[in-house]
Scaffold this motif. Sequence first.
Motif, PDB file in Angstrom:
ATOM      1  N   TYR A 199       0.960  -1.147   0.123  1.00 14.87           N
ATOM      2  CA  TYR A 199      -0.068  -0.109   0.333  1.00 14.87           C
ATOM      3  C   TYR A 199       0.642   0.983   0.059  1.00 14.87           C
ATOM      4  CZ  TYR A 199      -2.642  -3.261   2.394  1.00 14.87           C
ATOM      5  OH  TYR A 199      -3.076  -4.510   2.821  1.00 14.87           O
ATOM      6  N   TYR A 221       0.114   5.286   1.024  1.00 20.37           N
ATOM      7  CA  TYR A 221      -0.777   6.355   1.742  1.00 20.37           C
ATOM      8  C   TYR A 221       0.342   7.769   1.763  1.00 20.37           C
ATOM      9  CZ  TYR A 221      -2.857   2.015   4.357  1.00 20.37           C
ATOM     10  OH  TYR A 221      -3.912   1.277   4.769  1.00 20.37           O
ATOM     11  N   GLN A 259      -0.106  11.121   4.458  1.00 20.88           N
ATOM     12  CA  GLN A 259      -0.553  11.398   5.929  1.00 20.88           C
ATOM     13  C   GLN A 259       0.489  12.920   5.707  1.00 20.88           C
ATOM     14  OE1 GLN A 259       1.383  10.040   9.510  1.00 20.88           O
ATOM     15  NE2 GLN A 259      -0.471  10.189  10.240  1.00 20.88           N
ATOM     16  N   GLY A 309      -0.763  16.779  11.044  1.00 16.94           N
ATOM     17  CA  GLY A 309      -1.984  16.562  11.794  1.00 16.94           C
ATOM     18  C   GLY A 309      -3.259  15.805  11.882  1.00 16.94           C
ATOM     19  N   MET A 310      -2.742  14.551  10.635  1.00 12.62           N
ATOM     20  CA  MET A 310      -4.075  13.498   9.844  1.00 12.62           C
ATOM     21  C   MET A 310      -3.824  12.669   9.859  1.00 12.62           C
ATOM     22  SD  MET A 310      -6.148  16.205   9.281  1.00 12.62           S
ATOM     23  CE  MET A 310      -7.389  15.276   7.833  1.00 12.62           C
ATOM     24  N   GLY A 311      -4.659  11.556   9.625  1.00 12.61           N
ATOM     25  CA  GLY A 311      -4.781  10.651   9.455  1.00 12.61           C
ATOM     26  C   GLY A 311      -4.496  10.102   7.824  1.00 12.61           C
ATOM     27  N   LEU A 312      -3.899   8.446   7.783  1.00 16.23           N
ATOM     28  CA  LEU A 312      -3.608   8.240   6.217  1.00 16.23           C
ATOM     29  C   LEU A 312      -5.063   7.934   5.069  1.00 16.23           C
ATOM     30  CD1 LEU A 312      -2.052   5.248   8.353  1.00 16.23           C
ATOM     31  CD2 LEU A 312      -0.846   7.654   6.925  1.00 16.23           C
ATOM     32  N   LEU A 314      -4.977   6.149   1.369  1.00 16.90           N
ATOM     33  CA  LEU A 314      -4.887   5.353   0.704  1.00 16.90           C
ATOM     34  C   LEU A 314      -4.175   5.878  -0.699  1.00 16.90           C
ATOM     35  CD1 LEU A 314      -3.845   2.222   0.454  1.00 16.90           C
ATOM     36  CD2 LEU A 314      -6.427   2.246  -0.206  1.00 16.90           C
ATOM     37  N   TYR A 370      -3.259   0.635  -3.875  1.00 12.47           N
ATOM     38  CA  TYR A 370      -2.647  -0.293  -3.335  1.00 12.47           C
ATOM     39  C   TYR A 370      -2.391  -2.008  -4.138  1.00 12.47           C
ATOM     40  CZ  TYR A 370      -7.560  -1.892  -3.714  1.00 12.47           C
ATOM     41  OH  TYR A 370      -8.478  -2.561  -4.485  1.00 12.47           O
ATOM     42  N   GLU A 411      -7.739   5.820  -2.645  1.00  9.44           N
ATOM     43  CA  GLU A 411      -9.368   6.975  -2.100  1.00  9.44           C
ATOM     44  C   GLU A 411      -8.264   8.320  -3.048  1.00  9.44           C
ATOM     45  OE1 GLU A 411      -9.253   8.047   1.858  1.00  9.44           O
ATOM     46  OE2 GLU A 411     -10.674   9.840   1.398  1.00  9.44           O
ATOM     47  N   PHE A 418       3.837   7.198   3.245  1.00  4.77           N
ATOM     48  CA  PHE A 418       4.345   5.423   3.699  1.00  4.77           C
ATOM     49  C   PHE A 418       3.993   4.958   2.936  1.00  4.77           C
ATOM     50  CE2 PHE A 418       5.508   6.800   8.221  1.00  4.77           C
ATOM     51  CZ  PHE A 418       4.530   8.529   8.381  1.00  4.77           C
ATOM     52  N   GLN A 449      -0.711  -3.934   8.890  1.00  9.16           N
ATOM     53  CA  GLN A 449      -0.426  -3.686   7.998  1.00  9.16           C
ATOM     54  C   GLN A 449       1.257  -3.369   8.716  1.00  9.16           C
ATOM     55  OE1 GLN A 449      -1.967  -1.076   5.735  1.00  9.16           O
ATOM     56  NE2 GLN A 449      -3.824  -2.458   5.214  1.00  9.16           N
ATOM     57  N   PHE A 491       4.896  -0.719   8.298  1.00  8.37           N
ATOM     58  CA  PHE A 491       5.273   0.171   8.023  1.00  8.37           C
ATOM     59  C   PHE A 491       5.747   0.393   7.549  1.00  8.37           C
ATOM     60  CE2 PHE A 491       0.893   2.956   7.319  1.00  8.37           C
ATOM     61  CZ  PHE A 491      -0.573   1.701   7.558  1.00  8.37           C
ATOM     62  N   GLY A 492       6.764   1.427   6.390  1.00  8.78           N
ATOM     63  CA  GLY A 492       8.003   1.946   6.440  1.00  8.78           C
ATOM     64  C   GLY A 492       8.361   3.587   7.357  1.00  8.78           C
ATOM     65  N   THR A 503     -15.848   5.680   0.756  1.00  4.83           N
ATOM     66  CA  THR A 503     -15.277   6.126   1.429  1.00  4.83           C
ATOM     67  C   THR A 503     -15.859   5.516   3.132  1.00  4.83           C
ATOM     68  OG1 THR A 503     -13.811   7.316   0.468  1.00  4.83           O
ATOM     69  CG2 THR A 503     -13.304   7.508   2.381  1.00  4.83           C
ATOM     70  N   TYR A 533      -3.747   1.436  15.500  1.00  5.64           N
ATOM     71  CA  TYR A 533      -2.514   1.749  15.773  1.00  5.64           C
ATOM     72  C   TYR A 533      -1.858   3.157  16.220  1.00  5.64           C
ATOM     73  CZ  TYR A 533      -2.245  -1.242  10.910  1.00  5.64           C
ATOM     74  OH  TYR A 533      -2.866  -2.773  10.537  1.00  5.64           O
ATOM     75  N   GLY A 571       6.562   5.493  11.359  1.00  2.00           N
ATOM     76  CA  GLY A 571       5.198   5.084  10.683  1.00  2.00           C
ATOM     77  C   GLY A 571       4.421   3.982  11.679  1.00  2.00           C
ATOM     78  N   PRO A 572       2.918   3.839  11.485  1.00  2.00           N
ATOM     79  CA  PRO A 572       2.352   3.602  12.643  1.00  2.00           C
ATOM     80  C   PRO A 572       2.454   2.281  13.212  1.00  2.00           C
ATOM     81  CG  PRO A 572       0.584   4.503  10.741  1.00  2.00           C
ATOM     82  CD  PRO A 572       2.047   4.659  10.310  1.00  2.00           C
ATOM     83  N   LEU A 576      -4.577   5.486  15.732  1.00  2.00           N
ATOM     84  CA  LEU A 576      -5.159   5.308  14.974  1.00  2.00           C
ATOM     85  C   LEU A 576      -5.600   4.443  14.877  1.00  2.00           C
ATOM     86  CD1 LEU A 576      -2.310   6.202  12.525  1.00  2.00           C
ATOM     87  CD2 LEU A 576      -4.389   8.152  12.659  1.00  2.00           C
ATOM     88  N   PHE A 600      -8.509   3.959   7.680  1.00  2.40           N
ATOM     89  CA  PHE A 600      -8.046   4.886   8.849  1.00  2.40           C
ATOM     90  C   PHE A 600      -8.995   5.914   9.424  1.00  2.40           C
ATOM     91  CE2 PHE A 600      -3.699   3.204  10.068  1.00  2.40           C
ATOM     92  CZ  PHE A 600      -3.770   2.378   8.968  1.00  2.40           C
ATOM     93  N   GLY A 601      -9.016   6.564  10.097  1.00  2.00           N
ATOM     94  CA  GLY A 601      -9.234   7.082  11.275  1.00  2.00           C
ATOM     95  C   GLY A 601      -9.018   8.289  11.106  1.00  2.00           C
ATOM     96  N   THR A 602      -9.202   9.745  11.451  1.00  6.37           N
ATOM     97  CA  THR A 602      -8.131  10.687  11.198  1.00  6.37           C
ATOM     98  C   THR A 602      -7.651  11.196  12.509  1.00  6.37           C
ATOM     99  OG1 THR A 602     -10.443  11.631  13.348  1.00  6.37           O
ATOM    100  CG2 THR A 602     -10.880  11.866  10.686  1.00  6.37           C
ATOM    101  N   GLY A 603      -7.631  10.449  13.538  1.00  4.41           N
ATOM    102  CA  GLY A 603      -6.145  10.695  14.434  1.00  4.41           C
ATOM    103  C   GLY A 603      -6.491  10.721  15.815  1.00  4.41           C
ATOM    104  N   ARG A 645      -4.082  13.108  18.888  1.00  2.16           N
ATOM    105  CA  ARG A 645      -2.685  13.355  19.193  1.00  2.16           C
ATOM    106  C   ARG A 645      -2.725  13.563  20.540  1.00  2.16           C
ATOM    107  NH1 ARG A 645       1.754  13.429  16.474  1.00  2.16           N
ATOM    108  NH2 ARG A 645       0.604  13.448  14.226  1.00  2.16           N
TER     109      ARG A 645
END
Lengths: 113, 111
Positions: free
Chosen positions: A33, A35, A37, A40-43, A45, A48, A59, A90, A102, A104-105, B1, B35, B42-43, B88, B101-104, B106
């Motif tokens: 995959y 992604y 980021q 301050g946000m999530g991931l 996609l 993949y 997405e 990522f 999953q 991640f790198g 989504t 995560y 990375g997560p 996450l 994935f969710g919005t996270g 912090r």
Amino acid sequence: NAGVTQTPKFRILKIGQSMTLQCAQDMNHNYMYWYRQDPGMGLKLIYYSVGAGITDKGEVPNGYNVSRSTTEDFPLRLELAAPSQTSVYFCASSYGQGLYEQYFGPGTRLTVT
Amino acid sequence: TQLLEQSPQFLSIQEGENLTVYCNSSSVFSSLQWYRQEPGEGPVLLVTVVTGGEVKKLKRLTFQFGDARKDSSLHITAAQPGDTGLYLCAGGDTGANNLFFGTGTRLTVIP
């Protein structure tokens, strides 16, 4: 095992330039995959792959391309870089879909100016 | 989504306090993962829950999957500075090849 490796770690591009982000995994995972980021946000996609020779859009695929010629490698190509592509990228891999972990790198931080 | 909303978005607490982070969706998921991501990395997977109502404990962390498999929570007891990071949630769907994935959230734990 190195797990998932990504190169480069950092890169600054000028608008309109192109580059390839490299990703490799040594766990013999079929699923890989990409992604992005944003701060301050999530991931989100991008693309993949479920195996060598098979890729599909996620997405937010616009402005990116991928290929999967081997199980190990899954490069992400940026054509005509734009400031909106400034982000941390990522790469991840997994043994299967859904409930599988999953891996991640460490990420590539890209700035487009 | 399939959207996963996490709350709160930011949380800053003192060492030793308890906290709960929520992950909510209008969609049903076949599995839910949590995560943790530390700065510059990375997560990393903390837990996977697959059954509605399931509760899993990982030392001071307690994870719960909602009965309807649309939501999840993460509770941390006696938070420590090492718990600082971005948490996450990620939902898996048997019909999809990827996680959503969710919005996270912090979290900052102040010594």
